[in-house]
Design an enzyme around this catalytic site. Structure first.
Site, PDB file in Angstrom:
ATOM      1  N   LYS A   1      -4.583  -5.094   2.437  1.00 45.58           N
ATOM      2  CA  LYS A   1      -5.473  -4.992   1.264  1.00 45.58           C
ATOM      3  C   LYS A   1      -7.106  -4.816   1.991  1.00 45.58           C
ATOM      4  O   LYS A   1      -7.811  -4.188   1.455  1.00 45.58           O
ATOM      5  CB  LYS A   1      -5.604  -5.998   0.290  1.00 45.58           C
ATOM      6  CG  LYS A   1      -4.216  -6.056  -0.407  1.00 45.58           C
ATOM      7  CD  LYS A   1      -3.421  -4.807  -0.770  1.00 45.58           C
ATOM      8  CE  LYS A   1      -2.022  -5.045  -0.928  1.00 45.58           C
ATOM      9  NZ  LYS A   1      -1.265  -3.698  -0.887  1.00 45.58           N
TER      10      LYS A   1
ATOM     11  N   ASP B   1      -2.378   0.658  -4.794  1.00 45.66           N
ATOM     12  CA  ASP B   1      -1.725  -0.476  -5.400  1.00 45.66           C
ATOM     13  C   ASP B   1      -2.467  -1.718  -5.062  1.00 45.66           C
ATOM     14  O   ASP B   1      -3.388  -1.979  -4.239  1.00 45.66           O
ATOM     15  CB  ASP B   1      -0.372  -0.494  -4.809  1.00 45.66           C
ATOM     16  CG  ASP B   1       0.596  -1.359  -5.577  1.00 45.66           C
ATOM     17  OD1 ASP B   1       0.437  -1.507  -6.526  1.00 45.66           O
ATOM     18  OD2 ASP B   1       1.595  -1.869  -5.072  1.00 45.66           O
ATOM     19  N   ASN B   2      -2.182  -2.779  -5.968  1.00 44.23           N
ATOM     20  CA  ASN B   2      -2.578  -3.977  -5.969  1.00 44.23           C
ATOM     21  C   ASN B   2      -4.080  -4.180  -6.003  1.00 44.23           C
ATOM     22  O   ASN B   2      -4.539  -5.197  -4.999  1.00 44.23           O
ATOM     23  CB  ASN B   2      -2.039  -4.632  -4.431  1.00 44.23           C
ATOM     24  CG  ASN B   2      -0.325  -4.637  -4.329  1.00 44.23           C
ATOM     25  OD1 ASN B   2      -0.070  -3.608  -3.503  1.00 44.23           O
ATOM     26  ND2 ASN B   2       0.130  -5.207  -5.292  1.00 44.23           N
TER      27      ASN B   2
ATOM     28  N   GLU C   1       4.459  -6.241  -9.213  1.00 47.77           N
ATOM     29  CA  GLU C   1       5.683  -5.860  -9.289  1.00 47.77           C
ATOM     30  C   GLU C   1       6.627  -7.333  -9.580  1.00 47.77           C
ATOM     31  O   GLU C   1       6.588  -8.254  -8.782  1.00 47.77           O
ATOM     32  CB  GLU C   1       6.082  -5.450  -7.687  1.00 47.77           C
ATOM     33  CG  GLU C   1       5.646  -6.445  -6.494  1.00 47.77           C
ATOM     34  CD  GLU C   1       4.177  -5.869  -5.897  1.00 47.77           C
ATOM     35  OE1 GLU C   1       3.448  -5.225  -6.710  1.00 47.77           O
ATOM     36  OE2 GLU C   1       4.196  -6.005  -4.820  1.00 47.77           O
TER      37      GLU C   1
HETATM   38  N1  SAM Z   1       4.528   0.668  -0.053  1.00 45.68           N
HETATM   39  C1  SAM Z   1       5.764  -0.278  -0.036  1.00 45.68           C
HETATM   40  C2  SAM Z   1       6.485  -0.024  -1.439  1.00 45.68           C
HETATM   41  O1  SAM Z   1       6.045  -0.011  -2.287  1.00 45.68           O
HETATM   42  O2  SAM Z   1       7.847  -0.113  -1.045  1.00 45.68           O
HETATM   43  C3  SAM Z   1       5.166  -1.667   0.130  1.00 45.68           C
HETATM   44  C4  SAM Z   1       4.313  -1.657   1.343  1.00 45.68           C
HETATM   45  S1  SAM Z   1       4.029  -3.521   1.697  1.00 45.68           S
HETATM   46  C5  SAM Z   1       2.984  -3.981   0.266  1.00 45.68           C
HETATM   47  C6  SAM Z   1       2.795  -3.335   3.005  1.00 45.68           C
HETATM   48  C7  SAM Z   1       3.231  -2.752   4.433  1.00 45.68           C
HETATM   49  O3  SAM Z   1       2.080  -2.510   5.055  1.00 45.68           O
HETATM   50  C8  SAM Z   1       3.801  -4.044   5.265  1.00 45.68           C
HETATM   51  O4  SAM Z   1       5.336  -3.546   5.540  1.00 45.68           O
HETATM   52  C9  SAM Z   1       2.885  -4.104   6.268  1.00 45.68           C
HETATM   53  O5  SAM Z   1       3.759  -4.311   7.438  1.00 45.68           O
HETATM   54  C10 SAM Z   1       2.313  -2.669   6.485  1.00 45.68           C
HETATM   55  N2  SAM Z   1       1.099  -2.654   7.119  1.00 45.68           N
HETATM   56  C11 SAM Z   1      -0.165  -3.438   6.769  1.00 45.68           C
HETATM   57  N3  SAM Z   1      -1.118  -3.046   7.295  1.00 45.68           N
HETATM   58  C12 SAM Z   1      -0.856  -2.014   8.093  1.00 45.68           C
HETATM   59  C13 SAM Z   1      -1.545  -0.983   9.165  1.00 45.68           C
HETATM   60  N4  SAM Z   1      -2.829  -1.292   9.011  1.00 45.68           N
HETATM   61  N5  SAM Z   1      -0.704   0.143   9.467  1.00 45.68           N
HETATM   62  C14 SAM Z   1       0.340   0.312   9.318  1.00 45.68           C
HETATM   63  N6  SAM Z   1       1.185  -0.430   8.484  1.00 45.68           N
HETATM   64  C15 SAM Z   1       0.514  -1.681   7.935  1.00 45.68           C
HETATM   65 MG    MG Z   2       1.778  -2.809  -3.218  1.00 45.45          MG
END
Ligand code: SAM
Ligand code: MG
Length: 227
Positions: free
Chosen positions: A157, A182-183, A212
């Site tokens: 975030k 999102d969120n 969710e």
């Molecule tokens: N969009 C997915 C869904 O709704 O099915 C959920 C994503 S999950 C909330 C956030 C993901 O972002 C995690 O798997 C994390 O490892 C990845 N992530 C976080 N910061 C990131 C960054 N700066 N670059 C790439 N991936 C990142």
């Molecule tokens: Mg999310």
């Protein structure tokens, strides 16, 4: 050794979902997350809002920040018009490995291409392993992408705001590009919200929903880049 949650989620898909049917993969994951283990997918309730924005925008270039298990990737991809390029970024290799298998299982494997020079009847999903801050500046060089019609922000975030500014700096947004975040309430992205709601470069709207698989308030923020 104990399996991870993404691995258990993948196993549920392989056991219960109809191969080649994206909707069945989505429903299986939602069922698993409601009845077995919560997971950080956008989920079915906010997913319906995501669906309607994707359909409305009908993007030909789309970027997803944060793939996790590929739930939202499959959700978005199933609605895209032929010829669309969807790039999704994930910096955790274990999550990316699960996401690849879920995308393949959903029947979108023909559509997974690293390069999109062949034909226009497929959509092209490219799952790139790496950090958004490193990869956003390379979109033009790696994929020949000039601008994104649609960006789904769903990674960590505290990265929403710096990555939005990076997208602007790299001139990857055009007048009318849509950001969907999102969120924005839970866990929350206060600095991002304050930016898109007050900057004259955006017109922004909140879509109230729930975190969710819970009853906790959360929502999506849709912001139009005005140029
Ligand atoms: N969009 C997915 C869904 O709704 O099915 C959920 C994503 S999950 C909330 C956030 C993901 O972002 C995690 O798997 C994390 O490892 C990845 N992530 C976080 N910061 C990131 C960054 N700066 N670059 C790439 N991936 C990142
Ligand atoms: Mg999310």
């Amino acid at each position: 050794t104990r399996s991870t949650r993404p691995q258990r989620l993948l196993r549920a898909v392989q056991k219960k979902a109809i191969k080649g049917d994206p909707q069945s993969v989505i429903s299986t994951i939602d069922y698993f997350c409601r009845h077995s283990e919560w997971a950080m997918n956008v989920g079915d309730e906010k997913g319906a809002i995501l669906d309607s924005v994707v359909c409305e925008v009908s993007p030909s270039t789309a970027l997803e920040l944060g793939t996790y298990c590929g739930y939202s990737t499959v959700r978005i991809a199933r609605l895209l018009p032929p010829g669309t390029k969807l790039i999704t970024l994930e910096f955790n290799p274990d999550y990316a490995a699960v996401a690849r298998q879920i995308i393949e299982y959903s029947g979108l494997q023909d559509k997974v291409r690293v390069l999109w020079t062949d034909g226009v009847n497929h959509i092209y999903i490219c799952l790139v392993e790496g950090a958004s801050g490193d990869l956003i500046p390379k979109m033009q060089e790696l994929f020949g992408i000039k601008t994104f019609d649609f960006v789904f922000l769903d990674h960590w975030k505290d990265r929403y705001l710096p990555d939005t500014k990076l997208l602007e700096e790299c001139q990857l947004l055009r007048k009318g590009s849509i950001l969907l975040a999102d969120n924005v309430i839970c866990p929350g992205t206060p600095d991002y919200l304050e930016y898109v709601r007050n900057s004259p470069r955006y017109e922004s709207k909140y879509f109230k929903s729930h975190l969710e698989y819970t009853k906790v308030e959360d929502g999506l923020e849709k912001s139009v880049f005005l140029g």
